[in-house]
Design a protein around this motif. Structure first.
Motif, short mmCIF file in Angstrom:
data_model
loop_
_atom_site.label_atom_id
_atom_site.label_comp_id
_atom_site.label_asym_id
_atom_site.label_seq_id
_atom_site.Cartn_x
_atom_site.Cartn_y
_atom_site.Cartn_z
N VAL A 1 -0.89 2.71 4.48
CA VAL A 1 0.21 3.40 4.14
C VAL A 1 1.11 3.82 5.36
CG1 VAL A 1 1.12 5.33 3.01
CG2 VAL A 1 -0.85 4.11 1.97
N PRO B 1 -5.73 2.96 1.90
CA PRO B 1 -4.82 3.68 2.22
C PRO B 1 -4.65 3.98 3.63
CG PRO B 1 -7.11 4.63 1.62
CD PRO B 1 -6.89 3.42 1.28
N ASP B 2 -5.59 3.33 4.51
CA ASP B 2 -5.12 3.10 5.96
C ASP B 2 -3.92 2.25 6.43
OD1 ASP B 2 -7.05 1.06 4.68
OD2 ASP B 2 -6.91 0.10 6.97
N SER C 1 3.10 6.56 -6.28
CA SER C 1 2.97 7.00 -7.67
C SER C 1 1.45 6.94 -7.87
CB SER C 1 3.62 6.28 -8.47
OG SER C 1 3.30 4.73 -8.47
N GLY C 2 0.62 6.31 -7.01
CA GLY C 2 -0.99 6.43 -7.19
C GLY C 2 -1.84 6.20 -6.02
N THR C 3 -3.10 5.80 -6.20
CA THR C 3 -3.82 5.80 -5.06
C THR C 3 -3.99 4.37 -4.65
OG1 THR C 3 -4.99 7.78 -5.98
CG2 THR C 3 -6.12 6.16 -4.40
N PRO C 4 -3.49 3.90 -3.51
CA PRO C 4 -3.75 2.51 -2.95
C PRO C 4 -5.19 2.21 -2.77
CG PRO C 4 -2.90 3.92 -1.26
CD PRO C 4 -3.00 4.73 -2.46
N LYS C 5 -5.35 1.02 -2.74
CA LYS C 5 -6.80 0.21 -2.39
C LYS C 5 -6.98 0.52 -1.23
CE LYS C 5 -7.07 -3.16 -5.99
NZ LYS C 5 -7.31 -4.51 -6.43
N GLU D 1 -1.31 -3.29 -5.73
CA GLU D 1 -0.74 -4.03 -4.55
C GLU D 1 -0.55 -5.40 -4.86
OE1 GLU D 1 -3.22 -1.79 -1.10
OE2 GLU D 1 -3.67 -0.76 -2.76
N ALA E 1 0.70 -1.36 0.01
CA ALA E 1 -0.04 0.23 -0.01
C ALA E 1 0.79 1.42 0.11
CB ALA E 1 -0.90 0.01 1.30
N TYR E 2 1.96 1.31 0.83
CA TYR E 2 2.80 2.51 0.74
C TYR E 2 3.53 2.36 -0.42
CZ TYR E 2 7.18 4.92 1.70
OH TYR E 2 7.96 6.06 1.45
N SER F 1 1.27 4.03 -3.19
CA SER F 1 0.91 5.44 -2.69
C SER F 1 1.88 6.26 -3.36
CB SER F 1 0.93 5.51 -1.37
OG SER F 1 2.03 5.60 -0.45
#
Length: 307
Positions: free
Chosen positions: A211, A208-209, A202-206, A260, A196-197, A200
């Protein structure tokens, strides 16, 4: 109705007064009109020209060869002469590529253009199977058009990589590094946090909590190769990690797939690809030409990464 009369045994058409051939088609009779004189003379001229051609040039097939012709002309000899002329013309350039190092070749506009042309031909024969006809790469095979380089994108680095390969056991000077498996080192949840990190950056993780926890785990387990900012040889720790061949994880360029799940799979089951060493196969001159060609595709760097 037969519209013809006979004169001295010849059948003459009544309407035109022209002798007929005696041939009929669906009630129509064929007239025996002579061919135009210009056509006949042209026809005779072509016959004479053809006879002369077969005398002057190779023409008549024999058992094992053909008649040589009075002029002794040979298309194969002509091609050999043209190839010899072309080879002589490029001989000095080939010798210059052979004797100069790649940096000197790139600095010389004439040599550089010659090497690019020769390298493009060599690339089509030896490299397109993995990197694609446009050097755009595919899953597991790097795109050579962008500016993302695992082992450096300056001309010397590209030359070394092509010459000695990557993780190629038969070459003692091959590029060498391997990503370890984190299966058993990190739990599945921890690997998901790291993924997830990484996503994050270069984009948006599924998720975000995850990260924040992933950033901590990344610093503890991954920064030693990928750099503290995950930019590897392009980041703040470039000098320390430049020889590890670790990818920049902060851009949107992925070798084995993005997302991810792909990151977790690479952490669990690393795919450490192998590139052959081309120096022993193709020779130093061709490797130089390939390096100059790859460097010219758009992503070649003017200085080594980290310098």
């Amino acid at each position: 109705m037969d519209d013809a009369r006979h004169i001295d045994g010849k059948r003459i058409d009544e309407k035109t007064g022209v002798e007929t051939t005696g041939h009929f088609w669906d009630g129509i009779q064929e007239l025996n009109n002579p061919l135009p004189r210009w056509w006949l003379w042209t026809f005779y001229a072509t016959i004479i020209w053809a006879i002369g051609y077969t005398i002057m040039y190779p023409a008549w097939p024999m058992l094992t060869s053909a008649t040589g012709g009075y002029l002794g002309y040979s298309s194969r000899a002509e091609v050999r002469d043209e190839l010899a002329t072309a080879e002589a013309a490029r001989g000095s350039l080939v010798e210059a590529v052979r004797s100069e190092d790649v940096a000197q070749i790139v600095a010389n506009p004439v040599l550089k253009q010659f090497a690019i042309s020769a390298g493009a031909a060599a690339f089509k024969v030896n490299c397109v199977q993995c990197h694609g006809s446009g050097a755009q790469g595919s899953a597991g095979y790097p795109n050579l058009n962008d500016d993302d380089w695992l082992w450096g994108g300056d001309i010397e680095s590209i030359y070394t990589t092509i010459n000695h390969g990557v993780r190629y056991a038969a070459d003692e000077e091959t590029r060498q590094s391997e990503m370890p498996s984190f299966d058993g080192v990190l739990t599945p949840d921890q690997m998901a946090d790291v993924a997830a990190y990484v996503v994050s950056l270069s984009g948006t993780p599924k998720f975000p909590d995850k990260v924040e926890a992933g950033a901590t785990l990344f610093a503890e387990n991954c920064a030693s190769c990928h750099g503290s900012d995950a930019k590897a040889a392009k980041g703040v720790d470039a000098e320390a990690v430049k020889d590890l061949g670790a990818p920049d994880l902060a851009d949107a360029i992925w070798l084995y797939g993005s997302g991810e799940n792909a990151v977790v799979q690479q952490m669990m089951h690393p795919r450490n690809g192998v590139m052959p060493a081309w120096g022993a196969r193709l020779g130093n001159t061709t490797v130089k030409e390939l390096a100059v060609y790859v460097h010219s595709l758009g992503g070649g760097q003017t200085v080594a990464a980290g310098q």
